[in-house]
Design an enzyme around this catalytic site. Structure first.
Site, PDB file in Angstrom:
ATOM      1  N   HIS A  94      -3.205   4.716   4.722  1.00 20.58           N
ATOM      2  CA  HIS A  94      -4.397   3.857   4.720  1.00 20.58           C
ATOM      3  C   HIS A  94      -5.568   4.538   4.012  1.00 20.58           C
ATOM      4  CE1 HIS A  94      -7.485   1.095   6.019  1.00 20.58           C
ATOM      5  NE2 HIS A  94      -8.141   2.084   6.593  1.00 20.58           N
ATOM      6  N   TYR A 135       3.917   5.402  11.711  1.00 23.46           N
ATOM      7  CA  TYR A 135       4.195   3.998  12.037  1.00 23.46           C
ATOM      8  C   TYR A 135       5.083   3.253  11.052  1.00 23.46           C
ATOM      9  CZ  TYR A 135       0.105   3.682   8.974  1.00 23.46           C
ATOM     10  OH  TYR A 135      -0.767   3.822   7.927  1.00 23.46           O
ATOM     11  N   ARG A 142       0.871  -1.179   0.000  1.00 20.31           N
ATOM     12  CA  ARG A 142       0.000   0.000   0.000  1.00 20.31           C
ATOM     13  C   ARG A 142       0.903   1.223   0.000  1.00 20.31           C
ATOM     14  NH1 ARG A 142      -2.130   1.014   5.553  1.00 20.31           N
ATOM     15  NH2 ARG A 142      -0.625   2.697   5.453  1.00 20.31           N
TER      16      ARG A 142
HETATM   17  C1  LIG Z   1     -14.895  -5.291  11.333  1.00 18.78           C
HETATM   18  C2  LIG Z   1     -14.053  -4.086  11.099  1.00 18.78           C
HETATM   19  N1  LIG Z   1     -13.178  -3.706  12.037  1.00 18.78           N
HETATM   20  C3  LIG Z   1     -12.424  -2.606  11.875  1.00 18.78           C
HETATM   21  C4  LIG Z   1     -12.532  -1.857  10.738  1.00 18.78           C
HETATM   22  C5  LIG Z   1     -11.697  -0.576  10.581  1.00 18.78           C
HETATM   23  N2  LIG Z   1     -10.689  -0.751   9.534  1.00 18.78           N
HETATM   24  C6  LIG Z   1     -10.941  -0.363   8.269  1.00 18.78           C
HETATM   25  S1  LIG Z   1      -9.740  -0.805   7.244  1.00 18.78           S
HETATM   26  C7  LIG Z   1      -8.816  -1.484   8.462  1.00 18.78           C
HETATM   27  C8  LIG Z   1      -7.528  -2.163   8.117  1.00 18.78           C
HETATM   28  C9  LIG Z   1      -7.738  -3.205   7.087  1.00 18.78           C
HETATM   29  O1  LIG Z   1      -6.546  -3.779   6.674  1.00 18.78           O
HETATM   30  P1  LIG Z   1      -6.504  -4.862   5.521  1.00 18.78           P
HETATM   31  O2  LIG Z   1      -7.589  -5.857   5.690  1.00 18.78           O
HETATM   32  O3  LIG Z   1      -5.124  -5.382   5.482  1.00 18.78           O
HETATM   33  O4  LIG Z   1      -6.833  -4.068   4.186  1.00 18.78           O
HETATM   34  P2  LIG Z   1      -6.146  -2.751   3.619  1.00 18.78           P
HETATM   35  O5  LIG Z   1      -6.827  -1.598   4.269  1.00 18.78           O
HETATM   36  O6  LIG Z   1      -4.700  -2.810   3.912  1.00 18.78           O
HETATM   37  O7  LIG Z   1      -6.437  -2.760   2.164  1.00 18.78           O
HETATM   38  C10 LIG Z   1      -9.470  -1.346   9.690  1.00 18.78           C
HETATM   39  C11 LIG Z   1      -8.944  -1.808  10.974  1.00 18.78           C
HETATM   40  C12 LIG Z   1     -13.471  -2.282   9.775  1.00 18.78           C
HETATM   41  N3  LIG Z   1     -13.654  -1.617   8.634  1.00 18.78           N
HETATM   42  N4  LIG Z   1     -14.212  -3.393   9.970  1.00 18.78           N
END
Ligand SMILES: Cc1ncc(C[n+]2csc(CCOP(=O)(O)OP(=O)(O)O)c2C)c(N)n1
Lengths: 385, 331
Positions: free
Chosen positions: A280, A289, A276
Site C-alpha cells: 500500500h 494479507y 497494486r
Molecule cells: C477517510 C479516510 N479513511 C481512511 C484513510 C486511510 N487510508 C488511506 S489509503 C486507504 C485505502 C484506500 O484504498 P483505495 O481507495 O482502494 O485506494 P488505493 O490505496 O488502493 O489506491 C486507507 C484506508 C483515509 N486516507 N481517509
C-alpha cells in the site's frame, strides 16, 4: 451498442470487461473505441511509443521514490507500480481544458498532465501539502481523505454547466471533469452523494475508479458484492468495466466517457481493473494479507510489457528505442535523486503563510510571537552561549 | 485465554491489545470494527492476533466508510453489543463526525435514559511522526465540547491497558485518544489488580511546589522531561496527567494550583479554542485568590497542522515548555 451500460445483468457477476490489448499484446478490434481512438489520432504508432515511454518513465520515478524513502529522504511513498496503463491512459484521455481530480496515488495521471514528479515527492517528503497550481495545470491537489474529492469534481462540473462550456459542439470549448478514486474509497458516503448530485444535475463528470483489488489489506469484495462498475447504474449513471492494464482500452473508454460528458449527456462511470503491485505504501507489509502467488499472477499482466509486445507485433518498436527510453528513465531517476537530496527544509515560518486568504489578526500575532521566540535563540547563539 | 500475569512490561500499543483481548474474553458482547483491523492487525498492529483468536464475527474488517462504521456500531449497541471501533488516523474521524456528535453522544439523552451507548471509539492521535497531511491531528476539543461523550487519553502502558478495559465497561460512549507517537514506548502493566484511581481522575505524576504543569497523552513524556530540566535550574514543578479529558478532573487540578499558585497547560492542539482554554477559565474561577500568575498555555498555533518538515516548530517542545515556565514564574 455503446460500451456504457445502464442495466444490471441478472447474474450480477457477469460484467464484461473491455479489452483491446490481450496480455500477449494481441490487438482486438472494437467498433466504438477504435472510432474514438482514430478520430483523435490517439493510437498511431508514434502515440503508442509515447505511452510506452511515459509508462517506463513513471515507473522509474516510482522506484526511485521508494528508494528515496528508504534513504530517509521521504516520509512515505505510495507506489503506483502496476497501475501505469490505468493512469497514463486516463491522463491522456483528458483534453487540456478538462479538470482532473486525483487521489494520492495518481503519479501516472500527474505525469500525463505535465506535473513534474518532484512536485509529487515534495508532499511525501513533508515540505508542502500540495505542490502545484491546480488552476494552471487543471489538476486538483492530491487528496488524502478518501472520497472527499468526489463532490469537488461534481461541483466543478456544475460550474462548467453554468459557464456554458458543455454541449456547445466545439471540441476546444466543451469541458468535463475526471474524478478519480479507489475501490476502497468508493465505499465512502461522499462518493455516493457525488453520484446523486452528478445524476440529478447531469453534471459533465466522469468517475474513474482504479480497482487495484486492495484497499490496504481489505479486498474489493468487502467494498462491493457486485462488480463496482454496476454500482452507478442504480443512480442512472451508465458505466463500463475496462482492463486497466490495457492502455488502449483505458484511453478509449475514458476518452469516450469524457466526450459524452462534454457533449452534455451527463455523468459516466468507468471501472478500471488493475493491480497494486507494491505494498500500500512504504509503511505497509503486503505479505501479511495477500499471497505471493497473486502478485506473481498479476506480474504476468504487466501493462508496460503488454504494450511493448503489441508494438513488437506491429513492428513499430526496436531495441534502440527501448534502450533510449530506459536511458531517459534512468536520467529522470537520477535527477529526482539529486533534486530531493539537495532540497532544503523550508523555514517553518512559512507555515504561517497561507491559513487564510485575507489578513487574520490571530495568525499575524502568533507569527510575530513565533519569530520573537526564535530570535531569542539566535541572540543567545550570537552571545556565544 | 487471558494474557494476564502479575506485572509485565509492554509497549502502549500492546497494552491496548491486551486490554482488548481481556475485555473480549470477559464479555462476548464486545466486538471490534474498523479498517484493516483483521488479518493485518490494524496499521499500528493494535489488533494484531485478535482476528485469528476471535474470528471475523468479532473482529470485523469493515468497508471503507467511517460514518458507516460508527453508525452501525450505534445499531449494534442498541442491540446489546459493546462495539469498539478503530478510526485509522485522527484526520479520518471526520466522515463519522455526524454520527458521533448527533447520535452516539445524544442517544441516551434522547431516549430519556432508556438506551445506553456503551461504545468505544479508538483514535490514534497527535503529531510528531513525520506523516503526510491528516495523520497528525489533535481533535479532542471537538469531542470535549459535545455533551454526552467521554474522552480518555492514556499516556502510559498501565493506563492504556486499564483504560481500554474501563472504556469498554463504561455505559457511556468513550473516545480513546491513543498517543500514536508513543505506541512503542514500554512501561509496566499490572493486569491483575484494578487500579484504585478511577479513569476519570487526573494523576499527580510528579509532586512539586513552584508551579503546576498539566498535560495528557503524547505530551506527558515532554512535560516530565521539562520538569527534570527545570529541576536542574532549581525550579520544582508539579506535573499532572489529566488522563480524562471529558470530564476533566477539576478537583485534582485545583488542589494542586492552590498549592503552587501557578498553572501551565501543554497540548498539541491549537491553543486557540483548545481544551486548555476551558481549563484555564475554570481554574481561574475556582482558584482566583490562589493564583500568582495568569494560567498560561503552550500548544499548537492557529494553523492547519504543517507538513512534516516544519512540524517540530508547531509542536510544543522542551524549549517552548521551559519558556512557558519562565513566563509563568516572571509574575
Ligand atoms: C477517510 C479516510 N479513511 C481512511 C484513510 C486511510 N487510508 C488511506 S489509503 C486507504 C485505502 C484506500 O484504498 P483505495 O481507495 O482502494 O485506494 P488505493 O490505496 O488502493 O489506491 C486507507 C484506508 C483515509 N486516507 N481517509
Amino acid at each position: 451498442m455503446s460500451i456504457f451500460r445502464s442495466t444490471i445483468p441478472d447474474v450480477a457477476t457477469e460484467e464484461p470487461m473491455v479489452q483491446l490489448l490481450g496480455p500477449d499484446g494481441t490487438r482486438t478490434p472494437h467498433e466504438q473505441l477504435d472510432a474514438v481512438l482514430e478520430e483523435a489520432d490517439l493510437a498511431t504508432p508514434e502515440r503508442l511509443r509515447g505511452y510506452y515511454r511515459d509508462m517506463v518513465m513513471i515507473r522509474a520515478a516510482d522506484l526511485e521514490a521508494t528508494s528515496l524513502q528508504r534513504q530517509g529522504q521521504l516520509g512515505l511513498w505510495a507506489s503506483a507500480l502496476g497501475q501505469e496503463a490505468a493512469q497514463i491512459g486516463a491522463g491522456h484521455a483528458s483534453r487540456e481544458q478538462d479538470y482532473l481530480v486525483p487521489t494520492y496515488r495518481e503519479h501516472g495521471v500527474a505525469w500525463a498532465r505535465g506535473i513534474e514528479p518532484w512536485r509529487l515527492l515534495e508532499m511525501f517528503r513533508g515540505v508542502s501539502h500540495g505542490g502545484w497550481d491546480p488552476n494552471e495545470l487543471r489538476t486538483h491537489p492530491y487528496m488524502i481523505v478518501l472520497g472527499s474529492q468526489a463532490p469537488h469534481a461534481v461541483g466543478y462540473a456544475m460550474g462548467l454547466q453554468r459557464d456554458g462550456v458543455v454541449g456547445t459542439g466545439d471540441a476546444e470549448t466543451d469541458t468535463a471533469v475526471l474524478a478519480l478514486f479507489g475501490d476502497g474509497a468508493s465505499s465512502e458516503g461522499e462518493v455516493s452523494e457525488s453520484f446523486t448530485f452528478a445524476a440529478s444535475f447531469q453534471a459533465p463528470v466522469v468517475f474513474y475508479t482504479q480497482n487495484n483489488q486492495w484497499a490496504i489489506s481489505v479486498p474489493t469484495s468487502v467494498q462491493s458484492r457486485v462488480p463496482l462498475a454496476q454500482r452507478s447504474r442504480g443512480w442512472g449513471i451508465p458505466s463500463v468495466r475496462v482492463d486497466g492494464n490495457d492502455v488502449l482500452a483505458v484511453l478509449g473508454a475514458v476518452r469516450s466517457a469524457l466526450d459524452s460528458a462534454r457533449a452534455g449527456k451527463g455523468p459516466v462511470f468507468v471501472e478500471s481493473l488493475t493491480y497494486r503491485m507494491a505494498a500500500h505504501t512504504t509503511s505497509d507489509d503486503a505479505s501479511r494479507y495477500r499471497p505471493a502467488a497473486e502478485e506473481q499472477e498479476w506480474a504476468e499482466r504487466d501493462p508496460i510489457l503488454r504494450l511493448r509486445r503489441h508494438l513488437e507485433q506491429l513492428g513499430e518498436i526496436d531495441e534502440a528505442f527501448v534502450a533510449r527510453c530506459d536511458e531517459e528513465a534512468h536520467d529522470l531517476a537520477m535527477q529526482l535523486h539529486h533534486h530531493i537530496h539537495g532540497m532544503e527544509d523550508p523555514d517553518p515560518v512559512h507555515m504561517f503563510d497561507h491559513p487564510y486568504a485575507e489578513p487574520h489578526p490571530i495568525v499575524d500575532a502568533e507569527r510575530e510571537e513565533y519569530l520573537a521566540y526564535v530570535a531569542q535563540f539566535e541572540d543567545e547563539e550570537e552571545g556565544g552561549r | 485465554m487471558s494474557t494476564s500475569t502479575a506485572t509485565t512490561t509492554l509497549p502502549i500499543a500492546k497494552a491496548i491489545t491486551a486490554g482488548l483481548r481481556d475485555a473480549m474474553t470477559a464479555d462476548d458482547k464486545v466486538l471490534l470494527m474498523g479498517e484493516d483491523i483483521g488479518p493485518l492487525g490494524g496499521v499500528f498492529r493494535v489488533t494484531d492476533g485478535l482476528h485469528a483468536e476471535f474470528g471475523s464475527q468479532r473482529v470485523v474488517d469493515t468497508p471503507l466508510a467511517e460514518a458507516g462504521i460508527v453508525g452501525t456500531a450505534v445499531g449494534l449497541a442498541v442491540r446489546g453489543y459493546r462495539p469498539v471501533v478503530e478510526i485509522q488516523f485522527d484526520g479520518f474521524v471526520f466522515p463519522a463526525f455526524n454520527q458521533i456528535t448527533t447520535q452516539v453522544a445524544k442517544m441516551h439523552n434522547r431516549t430519556s435514559g432508556r438506551v445506553n451507548m456503551p461504545l468505544v471509539i479508538r483514535i490514534p492521535h497527535g503529531g510528531g511522526i513525520g506523516a503526510v497531511e491528516h495523520h497528525s491531528e489533535s481533535p479532542e476539543t471537538y469531542f470535549a465540547h459535545t455533551a454526552g461523550l467521554r474522552i480518555l487519553a492514556p499516556a502510559t502502558s498501565h493506563d492504556a491497558y486499564w483504560m481500554t478495559r474501563q472504556a469498554i465497561e463504561s455505559e457511556d460512549p468513550v473516545i480513546m485518544l491513543e498517543p500514536k507517537r508513543r505506541y512503542w514506548v514500554k512501561g509496566d502493566v499490572d493486569m491483575d489488580h484494578r487500579p484504585e484511581l478511577s479513569p476519570w481522575q487526573a494523576a499527580v505524576v510528579r509532586p512539586g511546589t513552584d508551579a503546576t504543569v498539566l498535560a495528557w497523552g503524547p505530551s506527558m513524556p515532554l512535560v516530565l522531561e521539562s520538569a527534570e530540566a527545570a529541576a536542574a535550574e532549581g525550579i520544582d514543578l508539579e506535573v499532572i496527567d489529566a488522563r480524562s479529558l471529558a470530564p476533566v478532573d477539576y478537583p485534582t487540578i485545583a488542589d494542586s494550583v492552590r498549592r503552587t499558585g501557578r498553572l501551565l497547560i501543554v497540548h498539541e492542539a491549537s491553543v486557540l479554542g483548545g481544551l486548555g482554554g476551558e481549563i484555564a477559565a475554570r481554574i481561574s474561577e475556582q482558584c482566583f485568590y490562589h493564583l500568582e500568575a495568569p494560567v498560561l498555555r503552550v500548544g499548537g498555533y492557529h494553523l492547519p497542522y504543517p507538513p512534516a518538515r516544519m512540524e517540530h516548530a508547531f509542536l510544543p517542545d522542551l524549549d517552548r515548555v521551559l519558556d512557558g515556565v519562565d513566563r509563568l514564574l516572571e509574575h
